[in-house]
Write a protein that holds these residues in place. Structure first.
Motif, PDB file in Angstrom:
ATOM      1  N   ASP A 201       0.863  -1.163   0.000  1.00 46.77           N
ATOM      2  CA  ASP A 201       0.000   0.000   0.000  1.00 46.77           C
ATOM      3  C   ASP A 201       0.911   1.227   0.000  1.00 46.77           C
ATOM      4  O   ASP A 201       2.148   1.081  -0.008  1.00 46.77           O
ATOM      5  CB  ASP A 201      -1.006  -0.005   1.153  1.00 46.77           C
ATOM      6  N   TYR A 263      -2.229  -4.352  -4.740  1.00 47.08           N
ATOM      7  CA  TYR A 263      -2.103  -3.230  -3.813  1.00 47.08           C
ATOM      8  C   TYR A 263      -3.446  -2.889  -3.195  1.00 47.08           C
ATOM      9  O   TYR A 263      -4.519  -3.213  -3.715  1.00 47.08           O
ATOM     10  CB  TYR A 263      -1.478  -2.011  -4.499  1.00 47.08           C
ATOM     11  N   SER A 264      -3.363  -2.247  -2.028  1.00 43.79           N
ATOM     12  CA  SER A 264      -4.534  -1.867  -1.252  1.00 43.79           C
ATOM     13  C   SER A 264      -4.643  -0.357  -1.223  1.00 43.79           C
ATOM     14  O   SER A 264      -3.666   0.341  -0.948  1.00 43.79           O
ATOM     15  CB  SER A 264      -4.406  -2.412   0.176  1.00 43.79           C
ATOM     16  N   ALA A 265      -5.843   0.159  -1.495  1.00 40.70           N
ATOM     17  CA  ALA A 265      -6.066   1.613  -1.468  1.00 40.70           C
ATOM     18  C   ALA A 265      -7.556   1.870  -1.299  1.00 40.70           C
ATOM     19  O   ALA A 265      -8.260   2.136  -2.271  1.00 40.70           O
ATOM     20  CB  ALA A 265      -5.543   2.271  -2.736  1.00 40.70           C
ATOM     21  N   SER A 266      -8.030   1.769  -0.062  1.00 42.47           N
ATOM     22  CA  SER A 266      -9.453   2.028   0.174  1.00 42.47           C
ATOM     23  C   SER A 266      -9.766   3.515   0.179  1.00 42.47           C
ATOM     24  O   SER A 266     -10.925   3.908   0.090  1.00 42.47           O
ATOM     25  CB  SER A 266      -9.888   1.390   1.509  1.00 42.47           C
ATOM     26  N   GLU A 268      -6.985   7.049  -0.630  1.00 40.11           N
ATOM     27  CA  GLU A 268      -6.114   7.608  -1.669  1.00 40.11           C
ATOM     28  C   GLU A 268      -5.384   6.507  -2.442  1.00 40.11           C
ATOM     29  O   GLU A 268      -4.777   5.627  -1.845  1.00 40.11           O
ATOM     30  CB  GLU A 268      -5.096   8.541  -1.003  1.00 40.11           C
ATOM     31  N   ASP A 269      -5.440   6.577  -3.767  1.00 45.20           N
ATOM     32  CA  ASP A 269      -4.809   5.571  -4.616  1.00 45.20           C
ATOM     33  C   ASP A 269      -3.568   6.162  -5.278  1.00 45.20           C
ATOM     34  O   ASP A 269      -3.626   6.677  -6.398  1.00 45.20           O
ATOM     35  CB  ASP A 269      -5.802   5.082  -5.676  1.00 45.20           C
ATOM     36  N   SER A 272      -2.220   4.707  -8.864  1.00 47.10           N
ATOM     37  CA  SER A 272      -2.786   5.115 -10.152  1.00 47.10           C
ATOM     38  C   SER A 272      -2.691   6.618 -10.377  1.00 47.10           C
ATOM     39  O   SER A 272      -2.736   7.070 -11.520  1.00 47.10           O
ATOM     40  CB  SER A 272      -4.255   4.677 -10.246  1.00 47.10           C
ATOM     41  N   LYS A 294      -5.714  -4.054  -8.096  1.00 46.58           N
ATOM     42  CA  LYS A 294      -6.076  -3.285  -6.906  1.00 46.58           C
ATOM     43  C   LYS A 294      -7.116  -4.077  -6.125  1.00 46.58           C
ATOM     44  O   LYS A 294      -8.152  -4.468  -6.671  1.00 46.58           O
ATOM     45  CB  LYS A 294      -6.643  -1.925  -7.311  1.00 46.58           C
TER      46      LYS A 294
END
Length: 321
Positions: A201, A263-266, A268-269, A272, A294
């Motif tokens: 992340d 990857y983890s982005a619940s 802010e990503d 990308s 993702k």
């Protein structure tokens, strides 16, 4: 491969019953509805007059486990954050927010008149003595990069015993194990066993993207290895969580063209939005081959059995598509 919702409740431990067998790690089995004693991660015997029904959870994995066991917590630390980061179970609308995970409110917890507070070992130093003046406290291990699946079993069984749901906990763990075995078979059938992966992340610090790799021993790494994948990250990680630290230049050590990125982005990503124009990032093998997945928002990478199943499903799907 979807692990049934029943699985989510427990997170892994061994059960032992009978007068000739060794007592289980959580403590001696109590009669249904009667007094119960559990031994938590501190080695402390916590005595309850009866299985707890009004429980406050100060960490999200523990809250998830309680919901999965059918004992929804009456209070959760950072309940709003839980709903963003751990979507495999649903908190009741009546669940009270008792403050931040790293700084919960003792007053808010005590006001709920709980039978039990469940919290993580890393947060227990000063808070436990304050809480134990008013309510029994059970402290879980939460993470151990040397034995994370065994640790998960122990935490689940500990919580399940404290709330009188030992059988349900065992069933959840059995379902989890069955789901992981099914996922491994699917990976084998596709010829994808041994696929190298990188899991991370990240976040922005000013204009710099900081990346946190999930190294060997992290719960996500253990999940991936259980379904037949191989962690490609060999950098230094901490002994509790199995997490490291790097920047985009550090990812140039990942040279195997077969490597896939999860990857983890619940929220802010950065993968990308913060890296897409970075020339180093553009040359990485999983970027050029477009082997990037993702995880679905709310895939909590430090969760209970249901989170384990949810993440395993996504990993398997990505490498068998």
């Amino acid at each position: 491969m979807r692990i049934p919702a029943l699985i989510a409740a427990a997170a892994i431990l061994l059960t032992a019953c009978g007068t000739t067998e060794e007592a289980p790690p959580g403590g001696a089995t109590a009669a249904a509805g009667g007094p119960v004693t559990v031994t938590d991660s501190r080695g402390k015997a916590v005595e309850l007059k009866a299985p707890a029904t009004k429980v406050v959870a100060l960490e999200w994995a523990e809250a998830e486990i309680l919901v999965s066991l059918g004992v929804p917590p009456v209070g959760v630390a950072d309940a709003a954050g839980f709903k963003t980061w751990d979507s495999v179970v649903t908190l009741a609308e009546s669940t009270e927010d008792v403050g931040k995970r790293n700084e919960p409110s003792v007053d808010a917890i005590v006001a709920l008149d709980p039978d039990l507070v469940v919290m993580a070992e890393e947060r227990e130093s000063t808070l436990v003595p304050q809480l134990e003046k008013y309510v029994p406290v059970v402290v879980t291990k939460t993470s151990d990069a040397g034995r994370n699946f065994d640790r998960l079993r122990e935490d689940v069984k500990l919580i399940a015993k404290a709330v009188g749901k030992t059988a349900e906990g065992d069933g959840l763990l059995a379902d989890m194990d069955a789901g992981l075995a099914e996922g491994r078979k699917a990976v084998e059938a596709k010829g994808a066993t041994g696929t190298p992966f990188f899991m991370a992340d990240g976040w922005l610090e000013g204009s710099t993207v900081s990346i946190r790799p999930f190294g060997k021993g992290s719960l996500v790494s253990d999940i991936a290895e259980r379904v037949g994948l191989v962690n490609a990250w060999t950098g230094e990680v901490d002994p509790q969580w199995g997490l490291g630290q790097t920047d985009v230049e550090g990812l140039t050590a990942l040279t195997d063209p077969r490597t896939v990125l999860f990857y983890s982005a619940s929220e802010e990503d950065v993968f990308s939005t913060g890296l897409e124009q970075n020339p180093v990032w553009q040359r990485l093998p999983f970027v050029t081959s477009k082997k990037i997945t993702k995880l679905a928002p709310g895939s909590w990478t430090f969760g209970g059995p249901e989170s384990v199943g949810h993440i395993a499903d996504q990993l398997v799907k990505a490498v068998t598509a």
